[in-house]
Design an enzyme around this catalytic site. Sequence first.
Site, mmCIF file in Angstrom:
data_model
loop_
_atom_site.group_PDB
_atom_site.id
_atom_site.type_symbol
_atom_site.label_atom_id
_atom_site.label_comp_id
_atom_site.label_asym_id
_atom_site.label_seq_id
_atom_site.Cartn_x
_atom_site.Cartn_y
_atom_site.Cartn_z
ATOM 1 N N HIS A 7 0.822 -1.210 0.000
ATOM 2 C CA HIS A 7 0.000 0.000 0.000
ATOM 3 C C HIS A 7 0.856 1.259 0.000
ATOM 4 O O HIS A 7 2.065 1.215 0.204
ATOM 5 C CB HIS A 7 -0.994 0.004 1.160
ATOM 6 C CG HIS A 7 -0.409 -0.025 2.537
ATOM 7 N ND1 HIS A 7 0.330 0.997 3.081
ATOM 8 C CD2 HIS A 7 -0.479 -0.984 3.495
ATOM 9 C CE1 HIS A 7 0.670 0.696 4.310
ATOM 10 N NE2 HIS A 7 0.209 -0.518 4.589
ATOM 11 N N CYS A 42 2.330 -4.957 6.665
ATOM 12 C CA CYS A 42 2.205 -4.723 5.222
ATOM 13 C C CYS A 42 3.529 -4.233 4.639
ATOM 14 O O CYS A 42 4.505 -4.036 5.354
ATOM 15 C CB CYS A 42 1.127 -3.674 4.964
ATOM 16 S SG CYS A 42 -0.535 -4.219 5.419
#
Length: 176
Positions: free
Chosen positions: A133, A151
Amino acid sequence: MIRAFRALIAVVGVAVVASCGSGDSGMNQPVNKFRSYDGPPVTQIVVKKSDRKLYLISDKSVLKTYQINLGNQPVGTKRFEGDGKTPEGMFFIDRFNPQSRYHLSVGISYPRAEDVAFAAASGRRPGGDIFIHGLGPEGRAINRADWTAGCIAVNDQEIEEIFAMVRPGVPIFIYP
């Protein structure tokens, strides 16, 4: 006279509002975060955690290289929900989130069956929602490396490229 004055005020008001959306600086213009891509297909993604690099690869050629940030506990593979680690191993791109709070995000197929089994054997949950992301407002406010919950983060412009270039089903290899 009063009607003419009100009409003048209305015209001035409309002109002021209209100018807010079309300033020369572009500051008030909405930014289109969706790009197009017509180059070679991305056939795999390689992440080298120790080098903090993500590579988009087509066959044997590296198309793009990105500096990355990882989970806030970057050494070792993800085992449990909340451990702050980025998973290691082979996964697949399995979803896209255009409404991500981190600008845009591309989902990674963690947890696999073996990740679920390992966590269950310990009486815990494996976690999930692992993505590549951007930063978004939250990430931009953090001024340190390895800040995610597990992440892989790049900047907002880079996730726009990745979002456009990658397709569902592409394998992603995450190395220590």
